[in-house]
Design a protein around this motif. Structure first.
Motif, PDB file in Angstrom:
ATOM      1  N   PRO A 117       0.635  -1.339  -0.012  1.00 54.79           N
ATOM      2  CA  PRO A 117       0.146   0.062  -0.042  1.00 54.79           C
ATOM      3  C   PRO A 117       0.939   1.221  -0.096  1.00 54.79           C
ATOM      4  O   PRO A 117       0.402   2.360  -0.337  1.00 54.79           O
ATOM      5  N   TYR A 118       2.212   1.033   0.362  1.00 48.43           N
ATOM      6  CA  TYR A 118       2.939   2.451   0.420  1.00 48.43           C
ATOM      7  C   TYR A 118       3.880   2.230  -0.604  1.00 48.43           C
ATOM      8  O   TYR A 118       5.018   1.736  -0.128  1.00 48.43           O
ATOM      9  N   VAL A 119       3.914   2.497  -1.794  1.00 46.81           N
ATOM     10  CA  VAL A 119       4.876   2.449  -2.688  1.00 46.81           C
ATOM     11  C   VAL A 119       5.881   3.627  -3.050  1.00 46.81           C
ATOM     12  O   VAL A 119       5.158   4.656  -3.590  1.00 46.81           O
ATOM     13  N   ASN A 146       1.306   1.890 -11.989  1.00 47.61           N
ATOM     14  CA  ASN A 146       1.140   3.184 -11.226  1.00 47.61           C
ATOM     15  C   ASN A 146       1.297   4.688 -11.973  1.00 47.61           C
ATOM     16  O   ASN A 146       2.525   4.668 -12.604  1.00 47.61           O
ATOM     17  N   ALA A 147       0.389   5.106 -12.224  1.00 46.90           N
ATOM     18  CA  ALA A 147       0.301   6.450 -12.873  1.00 46.90           C
ATOM     19  C   ALA A 147       1.226   7.358 -12.221  1.00 46.90           C
ATOM     20  O   ALA A 147       1.702   8.412 -13.109  1.00 46.90           O
ATOM     21  N   GLN A 148       1.471   7.315 -10.947  1.00 49.60           N
ATOM     22  CA  GLN A 148       2.451   8.468 -10.409  1.00 49.60           C
ATOM     23  C   GLN A 148       4.007   7.983 -10.839  1.00 49.60           C
ATOM     24  O   GLN A 148       4.879   9.263 -10.576  1.00 49.60           O
ATOM     25  N   LEU A 149       4.419   7.103 -11.210  1.00 52.77           N
ATOM     26  CA  LEU A 149       5.740   6.639 -11.349  1.00 52.77           C
ATOM     27  C   LEU A 149       6.343   7.588 -12.731  1.00 52.77           C
ATOM     28  O   LEU A 149       5.612   7.539 -13.655  1.00 52.77           O
ATOM     29  N   LEU A 150       7.480   8.130 -12.347  1.00 57.04           N
ATOM     30  CA  LEU A 150       8.037   8.968 -13.420  1.00 57.04           C
ATOM     31  C   LEU A 150       9.054   8.153 -14.230  1.00 57.04           C
ATOM     32  O   LEU A 150       9.683   6.958 -13.770  1.00 57.04           O
ATOM     33  N   GLY A 151       9.190   8.532 -15.506  1.00 53.46           N
ATOM     34  CA  GLY A 151       9.910   7.549 -16.598  1.00 53.46           C
ATOM     35  C   GLY A 151      11.348   7.779 -16.111  1.00 53.46           C
ATOM     36  O   GLY A 151      12.138   6.884 -16.241  1.00 53.46           O
TER      37      GLY A 151
END
Length: 302
Positions: A117-119, A146-151
């Motif tokens: 739950p906490y990535v 995960n839509a928040q992950l940055l390239g």
């Protein structure tokens, strides 16, 4: 000598099939049905298989069953297909699965999106690095939901782990995918549209060269028609296939994809290829919806 992973990269730029895991009446993995379904995919022209993917009910299988599915797939495929084994859960479990895949002869592993739950983004890199560094001979494919992950985080991971060669990108946003791929390095990785045929045309227009498929279990020729159209840049032809599979995929995606696997197994059951059984938290399709799935499956050129 530096490994280039050319064969593995080519295998990802294709229909990446996610086979179902059929269950016997007693609830165990039906090994004979599993082999028959794998042969059907191979005979149908599929050349990349992902045992222990989500369509294979990865999270509902025991560790021993995941090993069995890996072994059955590798044995049945032989030299006919590249094998991309799904691994995940805690780091030691994922590492053990990756090592097992290597020992059995697989060429690649796909690392499931961490379900913790906490990535954190730094933790995402650490998680994948721990796995990738353990099997430097294997191509490693992160599964990004995960839509928040940055390239930039993917690029950071690949800087330390050159065996990270591809990405299964499954955020339902083509614009976000296009930005992520370019921030990570469009030509650095093989980009696999991880939301299957419905998203393949839009993701291919932004740089993907392969797509995953659960539908392929039912109608391999339909998925192959889609990849051939996309490879040739014939988007009108690709959209003809899209229209053909639209309702089937809508049924799979309904209610937060509650029946994603169920619809595929129901179609296979209607064709007499395996039982419809799925494991909780999935459910069997209600009687009222089974006829529509059977009708769709019967209408395809199998």
């Amino acid at each position: 000598m530096t490994t280039t992973f050319e064969t593995q990269r080519a295998a990802l730029a294709d229909v990446v099939a996610i086979p179902v895991t059929p269950f016997a009446e007693d609830g165990t993995v039906d090994q004979d049905a599993h082999r028959a379904l794998l042969r059907r995919l191979l005979d149908g022209g599929i050349r990349t298989l992902t045992p222990n993917g989500n369509t294979g009910e990865f999270y509902a299988l025991t560790p021993q069953e995941r090993q069995l599915v890996t072994e059955l797939t590798i044995e049945e495929a032989g030299e006919r297909a590249a094998i991309l084994v799904g691994v995940g859960h805690d780091v030691p479990t994922a590492i053990a699965s990756a090592r097992h895949a290597r020992e059995r002869g697989a060429a690649m592993v796909m690392v499931h999106q961490p379900v913790h739950p906490y990535v954190s983004q730094a933790g995402w890199v650490d998680y994948h690095r721990a796995i990738a560094e353990t099997v430097p001979e294997l191509g490693v494919v992160p599964y990004v939901r995960n839509a928040q992950l940055l390239g930039a985080r993917l690029a950071e991971l690949a800087d330390s782990c050159p065996n990270v060669i591809g990405v299964k990108y499954a955020v339902p946003d083509a614009a976000k995918f296009a930005a992520f791929a370019r921030d990570a390095g469009l030509d650095r990785f093989v980009w696999v549209a991880g939301l299957a045929e419905p998203y393949a045309p839009s993701y291919f227009s932004a740089g993907a060269t392969g797509f995953t498929s659960g539908l392929v279990n039912v109608a391999p020729s339909v998925s192959l028609d889609m990849i051939e159209a996309l490879r040739s840049g014939d988007y009108p032809a690709a959209m003809k296939v899209w229209e053909q599979i639209r309702r089937f995929e809508e049924l799979r995606a309904a209610n937060g994809s509650a029946d994603n696997v169920t619809v595929v197994k129901e179609a296979l059951a209607s064709l007499g290829l395996c039982r419809r059984d799925v494991r909780p938290p999935s459910r069997e399709l209600p009687e009222t919806e089974r006829a529509e799935v059977a009708s769709i499956a019967a209408g395809w050129s199998i």
